[in-house]
Write a protein that holds these residues in place. Structure first.
Motif, PDB file in Angstrom:
ATOM      1  N   GLY A 121       3.585   6.851  10.514  1.00 32.37           N
ATOM      2  CA  GLY A 121       3.294   6.030  11.693  1.00 32.37           C
ATOM      3  C   GLY A 121       4.025   4.693  11.633  1.00 32.37           C
ATOM      4  O   GLY A 121       4.833   4.383  12.525  1.00 32.37           O
ATOM      5  N   PRO A 122       3.768   3.897  10.598  1.00 34.59           N
ATOM      6  CA  PRO A 122       4.478   2.625  10.480  1.00 34.59           C
ATOM      7  C   PRO A 122       6.001   2.784  10.466  1.00 34.59           C
ATOM      8  O   PRO A 122       6.726   1.960  11.014  1.00 34.59           O
ATOM      9  CB  PRO A 122       3.980   2.062   9.150  1.00 34.59           C
ATOM     10  N   ALA A 128       5.938  -1.207   7.614  1.00 36.61           N
ATOM     11  CA  ALA A 128       5.334  -2.303   8.370  1.00 36.61           C
ATOM     12  C   ALA A 128       5.423  -3.617   7.601  1.00 36.61           C
ATOM     13  O   ALA A 128       5.690  -4.672   8.184  1.00 36.61           O
ATOM     14  CB  ALA A 128       3.877  -1.975   8.687  1.00 36.61           C
ATOM     15  N   VAL A 129       5.210  -3.563   6.301  1.00 37.36           N
ATOM     16  CA  VAL A 129       5.341  -4.780   5.500  1.00 37.36           C
ATOM     17  C   VAL A 129       6.770  -5.306   5.620  1.00 37.36           C
ATOM     18  O   VAL A 129       7.009  -6.504   5.776  1.00 37.36           O
ATOM     19  CB  VAL A 129       4.966  -4.515   4.027  1.00 37.36           C
ATOM     20  N   GLY A 172       7.159   3.408  13.917  1.00 42.12           N
ATOM     21  CA  GLY A 172       7.057   2.155  14.675  1.00 42.12           C
ATOM     22  C   GLY A 172       8.223   1.229  14.359  1.00 42.12           C
ATOM     23  O   GLY A 172       8.821   0.620  15.245  1.00 42.12           O
ATOM     24  N   LEU A 199       0.834  -1.200   0.000  1.00 44.57           N
ATOM     25  CA  LEU A 199       0.000   0.000   0.000  1.00 44.57           C
ATOM     26  C   LEU A 199       0.868   1.249   0.000  1.00 44.57           C
ATOM     27  O   LEU A 199       2.075   1.186   0.150  1.00 44.57           O
ATOM     28  CB  LEU A 199      -0.907   0.001   1.227  1.00 44.57           C
ATOM     29  N   PHE A 200       0.222   2.376  -0.165  1.00 45.84           N
ATOM     30  CA  PHE A 200       0.908   3.664  -0.192  1.00 45.84           C
ATOM     31  C   PHE A 200       1.660   3.901   1.125  1.00 45.84           C
ATOM     32  O   PHE A 200       2.812   4.293   1.131  1.00 45.84           O
ATOM     33  CB  PHE A 200      -0.165   4.734  -0.429  1.00 45.84           C
ATOM     34  N   GLY A 201       0.988   3.620   2.242  1.00 48.45           N
ATOM     35  CA  GLY A 201       1.566   4.055   3.511  1.00 48.45           C
ATOM     36  C   GLY A 201       2.083   2.954   4.420  1.00 48.45           C
ATOM     37  O   GLY A 201       2.302   3.214   5.610  1.00 48.45           O
ATOM     38  N   ASN A 202       2.281   1.751   3.910  1.00 47.41           N
ATOM     39  CA  ASN A 202       2.645   0.699   4.846  1.00 47.41           C
ATOM     40  C   ASN A 202       3.963  -0.016   4.559  1.00 47.41           C
ATOM     41  O   ASN A 202       4.216  -1.093   5.104  1.00 47.41           O
ATOM     42  CB  ASN A 202       1.518  -0.336   4.961  1.00 47.41           C
ATOM     43  N   ARG A 237      11.028   0.059  17.111  1.00 46.06           N
ATOM     44  CA  ARG A 237      11.311  -1.348  17.426  1.00 46.06           C
ATOM     45  C   ARG A 237      12.715  -1.744  16.998  1.00 46.06           C
ATOM     46  O   ARG A 237      13.196  -2.815  17.308  1.00 46.06           O
ATOM     47  CB  ARG A 237      10.298  -2.253  16.696  1.00 46.06           C
ATOM     48  N   THR A 247       8.770  -4.865   8.114  1.00 44.11           N
ATOM     49  CA  THR A 247       8.894  -5.492   9.434  1.00 44.11           C
ATOM     50  C   THR A 247       8.368  -6.920   9.392  1.00 44.11           C
ATOM     51  O   THR A 247       8.970  -7.833   9.966  1.00 44.11           O
ATOM     52  CB  THR A 247       8.100  -4.685  10.487  1.00 44.11           C
TER      53      THR A 247
END
Ligand code: TPP
Ligand code: MG
Lengths: 237, 420, 547
Positions: free
Chosen positions: A43-44, A10-11, A47, A4-7, A51, A13
């Protein structure tokens, strides 16, 4: 893989966690534009930094949402014209005081490695990627990439503009480890910001019949500020 | 092993038995106990190898699961309500990419007004997301569905949502039979992905697909859900064979054989309904209950089959499609199309409103007089007072607060101390 | 992997998007002429051999060099390096020290004993070369390489011409000179010393030669009329320098005046100093900026204590003194007498007023045109007589060793063509690689290396070489300062900056790419943005309209 555009962070991670669970040493790189990095993906990304996941995140910063037709992003510089900060009204272009300085936000997370680079110095970029890949934990490289269409510049000047961004002091090129600046690329031929701004149509309103010297001076002050903030040396030639 | 155990703890243990390799979650009531328990299991080293990732949002939770699953790891997450909505973009992405992620939805209402109690609004909002949706009637089924969900997801390469009623199930302590690890290991082989990120065999996953192939991608996703209609009962049967708990997998039938009236429902309310049915049958009312376990894919044939002999069908819904009414009811109507059966919608239990056996019995007895759409135990006096206020003055204030004042709950310290 | 339809694709699927279809202009690798090459009188491919040298490929560099000029060690000492004047780097910091790298290569070759290659098959043709000076030797060498049998006749006792008899040994040590000439003879050139040719046509017929190249130089010192007492000691600079090569060092006395303003005047004055003169004074009728001598030579002379009287002429000479008249420049820059005189103490006067040619050997040949003391030749260096070619100081041109060497090469090519009946044609000249075509950002700032120079206190007392060579490290450094103007040097910039990965990198040295480069454009993906052109440091890529 494109999710996605904003992740992206996180992906990444998730991939990293999978590799760790499987005991494999495949390294993970995530990439996004400035919008995907400083705005919707912040945000992601934060994060992932917090971490300290073993991910190298690379931001290609062309200073606006280019994909959707040059709208302002959190990385759009002051006074720049975009489709959502038009060159109209009393203060044409993007407002001052906005824009997220993501390299410094990244540094505030005290991650092992943060670096900035431009497409004007590919060997520097290559060295930084290599260095980043030799380090474990969250790493961030912010690459300035001029966009001819969005900046209103000639395609052939793409590298030149990236170089002028650095040589004017507007885009400091440096490295930081655990929140501390450890190396700064010196300025070889300092140029006034006008030399960088003028070839770009997104700043055309600053250079009309009566140049907007006040705004230009404010931009110059930002460049000067970077020189003192990052202790950028000017190399005499 | 049989044990008295809280639903969340039981589900956490069931998930652990499935040996997920990556668990990521962001806390939200009433899902919290599940992920808290899992984090303890992982941290204690009882589940290895497994990475527990504390993410900063549900959007990230689903994104981490996407990355992990694409990299070939068995991935799990859990959420509810606002959390599910916050991750929606990634929810669709996971199913679009065909990643076999398993997610628990501890069903809870969606604000505003803010409400933490149970209904099905959250998972129902995702009924068209491309995920398989299974609804548990009790904690035993919640445990069993979770273990089967991994096998199902990986067999059809689709993500599976296991929905269990928040608080009613998640926080209820019941006796549950936990399968042992050997049984689960034998039932659920290691994850063999259909697509995997691997530098040794590079691929590009999730690139842009234009008008030339997008329809086909969607059609294939639909096909796979249709195939799941076969796979789900097969897996349920296989699971039943090793655990002794035999279920249909798609639906559950209760006293349907001679039923003239059938109440269709999902989730824990089925238990209440069964009690009501038993009581009504004693009074000679020929009523039965049809539980839908697999809401997506929707088992049209099984439902039609189960309802074929009924005269009247009531779909009891814990969600409301504002502006039209029932959600499940529409699906049921599709299933019985052409049969001479009245299908009525009864909306019940929104935001945790208790669904009382008494109210249900009354509703069933008066089924022939039911409107097309009924709100069970709606407090009409509250509604009327608010409507009056609205008529009386333009600035009538916020509806939710008005109603709370009417019921005397404003200022009640308990109402602000509830977890969220 | 049984990949899910349209969701999972092979890597590189974006290659389906052929950005090349957007193009309206395309880039082209095009080598253009570096200004150094353009300026070299000997036609050396300077940029080419510097490129090899910077890679440490000294032998390849040297071979490339001697393809045009057989005297790198000599050139590295006596050439006035117009290449450095033309060098684009001068506009950036300082010109590349081409001359010192040339000398380094020349010296390495002598140390290593590298030989001049002769690969062509024997042509069966015989060529007579008259004069073993730079021009004659150069022609002989090139003719030999072209497969001809070459015989040189020289009137003097030693070969080298003005390189030996006109250039002092402190500028050109004789062992270097001898070694580079010997290498030409080793390549199979026949040399006869003390054998003057008095009639060129007779010599041609006698020796059965198919062609002749005459390069007898200009060795007769010009005499100006200066009224002189009987005991006045007057000699000319050419004789003085020639006598230096004999057994007996010439005697000049304590005070020496040299009359003239050319390089020979400087050589004479500096030689006088070395012979023990306490004072060496150059008398020149104009100002310093109008002196024909090269600036370095004037500079070095002054450093060594040579005195120069500008705007002065010599009126008369007597034993022990002479009269000097002060001059003034008129509006057109000509010196005019002022009538102001001065006495100057001097033991001898050396005249350095230029040289004349002795053309008696071809005086009466039909078709040969001689005027103003020089022979006229056509574009192919041929005189009016078929098969008789000429070059060097005896034809109209600037009189330097390098020009002479260039004439020798020119003549050899034309003689070869003439002998084979295929007239020699120059390859078309590519456009000049001017400074504005470079992207100088990529050249790191590196000022020129200064060649170590002998202390002036030491140099005036000896005939040791004044300029020392560069050591290997500094020579390579100097070679690396070359901007490679107009020529790809494999920096990979185009490859790196191309946003579409449309620059293909071929194996190094494969030269399979456009115009013999190691790169090629993938026109399926090149969208014609022009970034490679802008970012090519050496201006070796141009944009051309799409056909
Ligand atoms: C959730 C979401 N919001 C909006 C969009 C629309 N969108 C696609 S790309 C883009 C801008 C991308 O900007 P940036 O990350 O800077 O990349 P660039 O195109 O400039 O390289 C936007 C707003 C989207 N794809 N997803
Ligand atoms: Mg952008």
């Amino acid at each position: 893989m494109h999710s996605l555009f904003g992740n992206a962070a996180a992906v990444a991670t998730g991939v990293f966690a999978a590799m760790r669970a499987k005991g494999r040493d495949t390294r993970v790189v995530a990439q996004a534009g400035d919008g995907g990095t400083v705005d919707i993906g912040l945000g992601p990304l934060s994060g992932m930094f917090e971490r300290n996941d073993d991910v190298l995140f690379i931001c290609y910063d062309n200073e606006a949402y280019m994909n959707t037709g040059v709208q302002r992003s959190g990385a759009t510089p002051p006074a720049a014209r975009t489709a959502t900060t038009q060159a109209v009204g009393e203060h044409p272009g993007n407002v001052f005081g906005q824009g997220k300085d993501l390299p410094r936000i990244a540094m505030a997370h005290e991650i092992p490695y943060v670096a900035t680079a431009t497409v004007a110095d590919l060997r520097d970029l290559e060295a930084k990627v290599e260095k980043a890949m030799a380090i474990r934990g969250a790493r961030y490289i912010h690459v300035l990439v001029p966009c001819p269409l969005g900046w209103g510049s000639a395609s052939k000047d793409t590298i030149l503009l990236a170089r002028l961004a650095q040589q004017s002091g507007l885009f400091p090129v440096f490295e930081a480890e655990f929140g501390e600046v450890t190396a700064v690329l010196p300025i070889r031929r300092r140029v006034p910001v006008t030399e960088y701004l003028q070839p770009q149509k997104r700043y055309a309103h600053l250079f009309g019949q009566t140049p907007d010297t006040e705004t230009i001076e404010r931009i110059q002050a930002q460049a000067d500020r970077n020189l003192s903030r990052y202790h950028i040396d000017e190399v005499e030639i | 092993m049989r044990k008295q155990i809280e639903g969340s703890a039981a589900v956490a243990q069931a998930v652990a038995l499935a040996r997920p390799e990556v668990i990521c979650a962001y806390p939200i009531s009433p899902q919290t106990h599940i992920v808290e328990a899992l984090s303890a299991i992982v941290k204690s080293g009882d589940l290895q190898p497994c990475e527990f990732v504390n993410v900063e949002s549900e959007f990230a939770a689903m994104s981490v699961a996407i990355g992990a699953s694409a990299a070939g790891a068995r991935a799990y997450t859990a959420t509810a309500s606002q959390g599910l909505l916050f991750m929606v973009e990634a929810v669709y992405n996971a199913s679009g990419l065909g990643l076999p992620i398993v997610m628990t939805v501890a069903n809870r209402a969606i604000g505003a007004p803010i409400n933490i109690w149970n209904d099905h609004s959250d998972s129902m909002s995702q009924r068209d997301s491309g995920w398989i949706q299974l609804y548990a009637e009790d904690n035993q089924e919640a445990v069993d569905l979770h273990i089967q969900a991994f096998k199902l997801a990986e067999t059809v390469s689709l993500p599976v949502m296991v929905c269990m009623d928040g608080f009613i199930l998640t926080h209820a302590v019941e006796e549950v039979e936990m399968p042992d690890q050997a049984t689960v290991d034998a039932f659920l082989p290691a994850f063999e992905p259909r697509q995997v990120l691997d530098p040794a065999e590079p691929v590009s996953i999730g690139a842009m697909v234009g008008p030339e192939a997008f329809m086909e991608v969607r059609y294939l996703a639909h096909r796979r859900q249709m195939e799941a209609l076969e796979v789900i009962p097969a897996i349920a049967a296989e699971y039943g064979a090793v655990t002794g708990r035999v279920r249909d997998g798609l639906i559950s039938r209760y006293r349907l054989d001679d039923a003239e009236i059938v109440v269709v429902a999902l989730g824990s309310v089925i238990g209440t309904l069964q009690d009501t049915v038993d009581a009504l049958r004693e009074q000679g009312v020929l009523v039965g209950v049809l539980g839908i376990t697999s809401f997506r894919p929707f088992p049209l044939e099984s439902v039609r089959d189960a309802l074929a002999g009924a005269r009247s069908v009531v779909v009891l819904e814990k969600a409301l499609a504002v502006g039209i009414g029932g959600i499940v009811a529409n699906n049921v109507r599709t299933a019985v199309a052409g049969l001479a059966i009245d299908v009525r919608t009864v909306i019940a239990g929104l935001g945790g409103r208790p669904i009382l056996g008494e109210s249900l019995a009354e509703m069933i007895r008066g089924v022939d007089d039911l409107d097309e759409l009924t709100f069970l135990d709606l407090r009409t006096e509250l509604v009327e007072r608010e409507l009056q206020r609205n008529r009386a003055t333009r600035r009538s204030g916020p509806t939710a607060e008005n109603l709370l004042r009417d019921v005397g709950a404003v200022g009640d310290p308990l109402s602000v101390r509830m977890p969220r | 992997m049984d990949k899910p339809f349209a969701i999972t694709l092979d890597a590189g699927s974006s290659l389906a998007n052929k950005t090349g279809s957007w193009r309206t202009e395309r880039p082209l690798y095009l080598n253009s002429l570096p200004p150094c090459n353009d300026a070299c009188p000997a036609g050396e491919n300077i940029q080419g051999w510097l490129y090899e040298a910077e890679e440490g490929q000294y032998q390849r560099a040297w071979q490339l060099l001697v393809a045009d000029n057989p005297f790198p060690a000599i050139m590295g000492r006596v050439c006035y390096h117009p290449c450095q004047t033309a060098c684009n780097r001068a506009q950036l910091d300082q010109p590349v020290g081409i001359n010192s790298v040339e000398r380094f290569l020349g010296d390495v070759a002598l140390q290593e004993g590298w030989q001049l290659p002769v690969e062509a098959v024997d042509s069966g043709k015989r060529v007579l070369v008259v004069g073993a000076g730079p021009s004659g030797l150069s022609a002989a060498y090139h003719l030999r390489r072209a497969g001809h049998h070459v015989v040189i006749h020289d009137a003097g006792p030693k070969s080298g011409g003005m390189m030996r008899f006109g250039i002092p040994s402190y500028r050109l040590p004789r062992d270097i000179l001898d070694a580079e000439i010997q290498r030409i003879l080793d390549a199979g050139v026949e040399l006869h010393l003390d054998s003057p040719v008095t009639d060129v046509m007779a010599a041609k017929a006698e020796g059965g030669f198919d062609a002749v190249f005459v390069a007898v130089g200009a060795q007769v010192g010009k005499r100006a009329y200066v009224p002189a007492g009987e005991s006045a000691k007057i000699l000319d600079a050419v004789s003085l320098l020639r006598d230096m090569e004999g057994q007996q060092a010439p005697r000049l006395g304590r005070r020496v005046v040299v009359y003239g303003g050319g390089n020979t005047a400087m050589d004479a004055a500096r030689t006088a100093k070395r012979l023990g003169a306490e004072e060496a004074i150059v008398v020149y009728r104009r100002t310093r900026d109008r002196m024909p001598a090269h600036d370095v030579e004037v500079q070095e002379a002054l450093e060594e204590g040579v005195l120069i009287r500008w705007l002065s002429t010599i009126k008369d000479v007597d034993a022990g003194s002479m009269t000097v008249e002060r001059m003034e420049l008129d509006d057109s820059g000509f010196p005019q007498p002022t009538g102001e005189f001065e006495e100057l103490e001097a033991d001898s006067l050396v005249l350095a007023l230029g040289q004349d040619t002795d053309l008696s050997l071809m005086q009466d040949v039909d078709g040969i045109e001689i005027s103003d003391g020089v022979v006229h030749v056509d574009e192919g260096m041929m005189t009016g007589a078929e098969g008789i070619f000429a070059g060097g100081d005896m034809v109209p041109s600037e009189r330097t060793v390098t020009v002479a060497v260039g004439h020798g090469k020119q003549a050899a090519r034309n003689i070869d063509g003439w002998l084979r009946g295929i007239p020699f044609e120059h390859a078309p000249r590519p456009p000049l690689a001017t400074f504005d075509r470079l992207n100088t950002w990529y050249y790191t700032d590196a000022p020129k290396t200064v060649r170590p120079t002998l202390d002036s206190a030491r140099r005036v007392s000896t005939f040791d070489e004044v300029k020392q060579g560069l050591d290997e490290q500094t020579a390579v450094y100097e070679a690396r300062r070359c901007l490679s103007c107009g020529n790809c040097f494999g920096c990979d910039n185009c490859f790196g900056v191309c946003p579409d990965n449309a620059v293909l990198k071929l194996p190094r040295g494969s030269a399979e790419g456009d115009n013999g480069r190691d790169y090629a454009f993938d026109l399926d993906y090149c969208k014609g943005c022009g970034i490679c052109v802008s970012e090519c440091p050496s201006g070796a890529i141009i944009m051309i309209p799409e056909a």
